[in-house]
Design a protein around this motif. Structure first.
Motif, mmCIF file in Angstrom:
data_model
loop_
_atom_site.group_PDB
_atom_site.id
_atom_site.type_symbol
_atom_site.label_atom_id
_atom_site.label_comp_id
_atom_site.label_asym_id
_atom_site.label_seq_id
_atom_site.Cartn_x
_atom_site.Cartn_y
_atom_site.Cartn_z
ATOM 1 N N GLY A 55 10.892 -74.805 -33.371
ATOM 2 C CA GLY A 55 12.046 -73.983 -33.730
ATOM 3 C C GLY A 55 12.796 -73.595 -32.468
ATOM 4 N N THR A 56 12.041 -73.368 -31.410
ATOM 5 C CA THR A 56 12.620 -72.995 -30.123
ATOM 6 C C THR A 56 13.507 -74.112 -29.569
ATOM 7 O OG1 THR A 56 10.785 -71.529 -29.637
ATOM 8 C CG2 THR A 56 12.002 -72.395 -27.737
ATOM 9 N N ASP A 152 19.346 -68.303 -36.963
ATOM 10 C CA ASP A 152 17.923 -68.502 -36.712
ATOM 11 C C ASP A 152 17.261 -68.384 -38.082
ATOM 12 O OD1 ASP A 152 15.224 -68.351 -36.266
ATOM 13 O OD2 ASP A 152 15.376 -67.158 -34.426
ATOM 14 N N GLN A 155 12.281 -68.920 -40.368
ATOM 15 C CA GLN A 155 11.360 -68.573 -41.465
ATOM 16 C C GLN A 155 11.933 -68.953 -42.823
ATOM 17 O OE1 GLN A 155 10.942 -64.320 -40.964
ATOM 18 N NE2 GLN A 155 10.384 -64.499 -38.803
ATOM 19 N N SER A 176 11.863 -73.523 -38.193
ATOM 20 C CA SER A 176 10.587 -73.757 -37.518
ATOM 21 C C SER A 176 9.568 -74.308 -38.505
ATOM 22 C CB SER A 176 10.057 -72.455 -36.913
ATOM 23 O OG SER A 176 8.724 -72.652 -36.448
ATOM 24 N N LYS A 181 4.468 -70.829 -40.334
ATOM 25 C CA LYS A 181 5.584 -70.823 -41.272
ATOM 26 C C LYS A 181 5.186 -71.436 -42.630
ATOM 27 C CE LYS A 181 8.528 -69.160 -38.188
ATOM 28 N NZ LYS A 181 7.825 -68.889 -36.922
ATOM 29 N N TYR A 320 7.351 -58.252 -34.341
ATOM 30 C CA TYR A 320 8.036 -58.219 -33.050
ATOM 31 C C TYR A 320 8.121 -56.844 -32.394
ATOM 32 C CZ TYR A 320 9.780 -62.470 -35.277
ATOM 33 O OH TYR A 320 9.888 -63.659 -35.940
HETATM 34 C C1 LIG Z 1 8.860 -68.846 -35.531
HETATM 35 C C2 LIG Z 1 10.145 -68.342 -35.070
HETATM 36 C C3 LIG Z 1 10.809 -68.889 -33.966
HETATM 37 C C4 LIG Z 1 10.198 -69.925 -33.062
HETATM 38 O O1 LIG Z 1 9.808 -71.108 -33.686
HETATM 39 P P1 LIG Z 1 8.774 -72.082 -32.905
HETATM 40 O O2 LIG Z 1 8.675 -73.253 -33.839
HETATM 41 O O3 LIG Z 1 7.490 -71.341 -32.782
HETATM 42 O O4 LIG Z 1 9.360 -72.425 -31.606
HETATM 43 C C5 LIG Z 1 12.068 -68.396 -33.627
HETATM 44 N N1 LIG Z 1 12.640 -67.422 -34.334
HETATM 45 C C6 LIG Z 1 12.036 -66.857 -35.391
HETATM 46 C C7 LIG Z 1 12.740 -65.779 -36.149
HETATM 47 C C8 LIG Z 1 10.770 -67.281 -35.792
HETATM 48 O O5 LIG Z 1 10.173 -66.697 -36.836
#
Ligand SMILES: *Cc1c(COP(=O)(O)O)cnc(C)c1O
Length: 377
Positions: A55-56, A152, A155, A176, A181, A320
């Motif tokens: 996701g990053t 973003d 999720q 992601s 997830k 978070y």
């Molecule tokens: C999981 C998540 C990410 C990062 O995803 P990765 O696949 O771990 O890099 C970024 N933003 C949010 C809101 C997430 O829940």
């Protein structure tokens, strides 16, 4: 022990993995990657969907597509994962943090406009718990000021806002497929490129900055370096793990929603008594059961509840820590406006176990134990 999460594995995963191994085509853009991308495009109505290694990586590609560069500002909630903000810093950009709304834990859209400066390039919304942010207002603000919108939607695969799939509303949407997830390939992600002007560049940027895709289609006679970019292609072995989950996408969602609803009904009496707060899902949002949380009175009570559950074999976790108060957040970004809910509500939120296949029995045990903590069993 009732675990917080058990990563999803579709029943016939082994068969697909075996097929991938025997194909000898484990590099990026292999047969399973293409099948996954087509399936998601069709499901969510994405103009172009690319899988990514995380996701990053998808968030970084989104910042690259929006042209975020040195000293450009990106508006983002402080209550989110590090890389929502870090993705802009990667290119010299600066995250400008805005407060969240207490009902959904999403960015407070009424505070976005005050954070806009002449350096603002993009607004990144985060659909927390796969409940849609106020996209109508956000997109109208972005349009008025000539800004990009990055979703973003890490999720939020298979969730909607006013009938439109999350991740397909802004210029780009990032997903992601991390093990935590709803749909996962261990480490993985994806990006929906919704702005038609970005699609061609996305092909180049994700593929090491080359026009290899144009070469394969016979449009250029040799491929070369044409853009900034990186290697954002996951191995087909990982895609083969994800594929059977996508075939049962709605079944996974239905199972999670069933659990989510049972938690909600079980804990609703505690909310009515004013002991806890629960998530308010707007009626025009259809979520995917990614997270179920309760909000305690304060941080102290949250910790007491977490330990109470832990001692009884139930793994509940907080989420978070506000980014604007973190070491890197202070160094690279700034908070705009007043922090009314970000710190307060993040410190009283506790997530309960939720995964595909969580049994009714275990779920009822969790509900009963939470009620016990509040002296209501
Ligand atoms: C999981 C998540 C990410 C990062 O995803 P990765 O696949 O771990 O890099 C970024 N933003 C949010 C809101 C997430 O829940």
């Amino acid at each position: 022990m009732i675990r917080f999460n058990i990563p999803m594995k579709a029943p016939d995963t082994e068969r697909y993995i075996q097929e991938a191994i025997e194909s000898r085509a484990l590099a990026g853009d292999g047969p399973f990657a293409k099948k996954c991308e087509e399936l998601i495009e069709k499901k969510i109505g994405s103009k172009k969907f690319f899988l990514a290694p995380s996701g990053t990586a998808a968030l970084e590609l989104a910042c690259m597509l929006c042209g975020i560069g040195p000293d450009d500002e990106m508006i983002v909630p402080s209550y989110t994962f590090s890389t929502s903000a870090a993705s802009s810093v990667q290119f010299g950009g600066r995250p400008v943090f805005v407060d969240i709304r207490p009902d959904t834990m999403n960015i407070d859209e009424t505070k976005i406009e005050a954070a806009i400066t002449e350096k603002t390039k993009a607004i990144m919304v985060v659909h927390y718990a796969a409940v849609g942010c106020e996209m109508d207002t956000t997109c109208a603000i972005a349009k008025k000021h000539g800004l990009y919108v990055i979703e973003d939607a890490a999720q939020a695969l298979n969730a909607t806002y006013k009938g439109r799939y999350l991740g397909t509303i802004g210029d780009v949407g990032c997903f992601s497929f991390h093990a935590t997830k709803n749909y996962n390939m261990g480490e993985g992600g994806g990006i929906s490129v919704n702005n038609p002007e970005m699609i061609e560049r996305a092909y180049h940027m994700r593929d090491s900055g080359t026009d290899s895709y144009d070469f394969e289609r016979g449009m250029v006679s040799a491929y070369t370096w044409v853009e900034k970019g990186s290697s954002y292609l996951p191995s087909d072995l990982q895609c083969a793990y994800l594929y059977p989950q996508l075939l049962m996408m709605d079944e996974i969602k239905a199972d999670r929603l069933k659990s989510w609803q049972r938690y909600y009904e079980g804990l609703r009496p505690l909310e009515e008594e004013g002991r806890i707060d629960l998530l308010e899902v707007p009626e025009y949002c259809d979520h995917n059961g990614h997270i179920f949380y309760v909000k305690c009175k304060d941080n102290e009570e949250r910790e007491a509840l977490r330990l109470f559950l832990k001692e009884r074999g139930i793994q509940a976790v907080f989420h978070y820590q506000p980014l604007h108060a973190s070491k890197a957040g202070k160094r690279y970004g700034r908070f705009c406006g007043e922090d009314v809910y970000t710190t307060k509500d993040s410190s009283r939120l506790l997530r309960l176990p939720l995964y595909y296949g969580l049994t009714t029995e275990d779920l009822d045990t969790v509900v009963k134990t939470v009620k016990e903590f509040y002296g209501r069993a």
